[in-house]
Motif scaffolding. Sequence first.
Motif, PDB file in Angstrom:
ATOM      1  N   UNK A  88       0.795  -1.230   0.000  1.00 39.37           N
ATOM      2  CA  UNK A  88       0.000   0.000   0.000  1.00 39.37           C
ATOM      3  C   UNK A  88       0.823   1.273   0.000  1.00 39.37           C
ATOM      4  N   UNK A  89       2.122   1.152  -0.168  1.00 40.35           N
ATOM      5  CA  UNK A  89       2.995   2.323  -0.176  1.00 40.35           C
ATOM      6  C   UNK A  89       3.388   2.695  -1.602  1.00 40.35           C
ATOM      7  N   UNK A  90       3.569   3.981  -1.813  1.00 43.49           N
ATOM      8  CA  UNK A  90       4.086   4.444  -3.099  1.00 43.49           C
ATOM      9  C   UNK A  90       5.611   4.312  -3.067  1.00 43.49           C
ATOM     10  N   UNK A  91       6.170   3.860  -4.160  1.00 51.03           N
ATOM     11  CA  UNK A  91       7.618   3.711  -4.258  1.00 51.03           C
ATOM     12  C   UNK A  91       8.122   4.522  -5.444  1.00 51.03           C
ATOM     13  N   UNK A  92       9.239   5.198  -5.218  1.00 53.92           N
ATOM     14  CA  UNK A  92       9.777   6.096  -6.238  1.00 53.92           C
ATOM     15  C   UNK A  92      11.163   5.637  -6.671  1.00 53.92           C
ATOM     16  N   UNK A  93      11.418   5.752  -7.968  1.00 55.91           N
ATOM     17  CA  UNK A  93      12.709   5.371  -8.506  1.00 55.91           C
ATOM     18  C   UNK A  93      13.542   6.581  -8.882  1.00 55.91           C
ATOM     19  N   UNK A  94      14.660   6.370  -9.573  1.00 59.81           N
ATOM     20  CA  UNK A  94      15.568   7.461  -9.913  1.00 59.81           C
ATOM     21  C   UNK A  94      14.948   8.511 -10.820  1.00 59.81           C
ATOM     22  N   UNK A  95      14.018   8.112 -11.694  1.00 57.56           N
ATOM     23  CA  UNK A  95      13.373   9.088 -12.582  1.00 57.56           C
ATOM     24  C   UNK A  95      12.613  10.133 -11.776  1.00 57.56           C
ATOM     25  N   UNK A  96      11.937   9.660 -10.726  1.00 58.84           N
ATOM     26  CA  UNK A  96      11.198  10.584  -9.869  1.00 58.84           C
ATOM     27  C   UNK A  96      12.147  11.512  -9.135  1.00 58.84           C
ATOM     28  N   UNK A  97      13.286  10.972  -8.680  1.00 56.78           N
ATOM     29  CA  UNK A  97      14.269  11.813  -7.989  1.00 56.78           C
ATOM     30  C   UNK A  97      14.786  12.898  -8.920  1.00 56.78           C
ATOM     31  N   UNK A  98      15.141  12.509 -10.149  1.00 54.60           N
ATOM     32  CA  UNK A  98      15.670  13.472 -11.118  1.00 54.60           C
ATOM     33  C   UNK A  98      14.653  14.569 -11.414  1.00 54.60           C
ATOM     34  N   UNK A  99      13.407  14.168 -11.621  1.00 58.50           N
ATOM     35  CA  UNK A  99      12.380  15.166 -11.941  1.00 58.50           C
ATOM     36  C   UNK A  99      12.142  16.091 -10.759  1.00 58.50           C
ATOM     37  N   UNK A 100      12.114  15.517  -9.562  1.00 55.63           N
ATOM     38  CA  UNK A 100      11.853  16.336  -8.385  1.00 55.63           C
ATOM     39  C   UNK A 100      12.995  17.318  -8.128  1.00 55.63           C
ATOM     40  N   UNK A 101      14.232  16.889  -8.349  1.00 57.47           N
ATOM     41  CA  UNK A 101      15.372  17.798  -8.183  1.00 57.47           C
ATOM     42  C   UNK A 101      15.277  18.953  -9.172  1.00 57.47           C
ATOM     43  N   UNK A 102      14.888  18.647 -10.409  1.00 59.00           N
ATOM     44  CA  UNK A 102      14.722  19.700 -11.412  1.00 59.00           C
ATOM     45  C   UNK A 102      13.592  20.667 -11.019  1.00 59.00           C
ATOM     46  N   UNK A 103      12.495  20.109 -10.527  1.00 61.72           N
ATOM     47  CA  UNK A 103      11.375  20.945 -10.088  1.00 61.72           C
ATOM     48  C   UNK A 103      11.823  21.879  -8.968  1.00 61.72           C
TER      49      UNK A 103
END
Length: 256
Positions: free
Chosen positions: A36-51
């Motif tokens: 039931x948990x959301x899991x994030x990979x490197x793509x999400x990290x990269x996008x969030x850093x850019x944001x």
Amino acid sequence: MLTISQLATYSGVTVRAVRHYHQIGLLPEPERDASGYRRYGPTAVLRLVKIRTLADAGVPLARIARMLEADAPAFAEAIAQIDDQLRSEIDRLETSRKQIAQLTSGDGLTLPPEVIGYLNRLREIGVKGRVLEGERDGWILITARWPDRVREWIPAKFEELKDPRVVKLYQILSTIADSTAIDEPLLVEAADIMAELAEQAAAAGHTDLDPDAKDELPFDLLDALAVEYDPRAARMRELMRERGWVSWTRMERVTE
């Protein structure tokens, strides 16, 4: 794979920010795992850093999504536009800072430096209290009507203060204002000086602030302001009319 808390910490934002980016569609929301948990990979990290980087630089969130998808030329153009907007905002804020700084001096918020200098000179010759306040507020009214011309008129006002009669006039008016009684002899003396100065100005052809300053409303406001500050100003106006002048705020002869 990272939890939302780990993603936020790694990217330098808050969990609340991540959830907000999900809500506005800026950061894709991943599917939940079996627990039931959301899991994030490197793509999400990269996008969030850019944001985060763009947001910290002042880019509005509404524009970030398009910028993340833009090619190099479009991205550069968007950055240039945002830079122009930020420059304009900086200029506006600098102007606001100067206005805020002027609040400490009171008068400087609504009057140009030349008028402030003139008011300071009046203080030096002994003008004070309601007369000085009335002079200040009168110049505020004049500046509001003719903001581009006031600086041209102030040198002549400084020159007038070299005349002992003008200095004496201001001192008499200050004395009158300090008292609540109607001191007719002082009122008459002040009116005599003003009439004498008006005659001198008329002889020299200097009865108007400016040939273009023919608007009656500012002078009506000045007359009303004087009476609001001190009802005895109405008597001064009567005395000036007896001497052939409309009032002390406008150097016009009575034509009736």
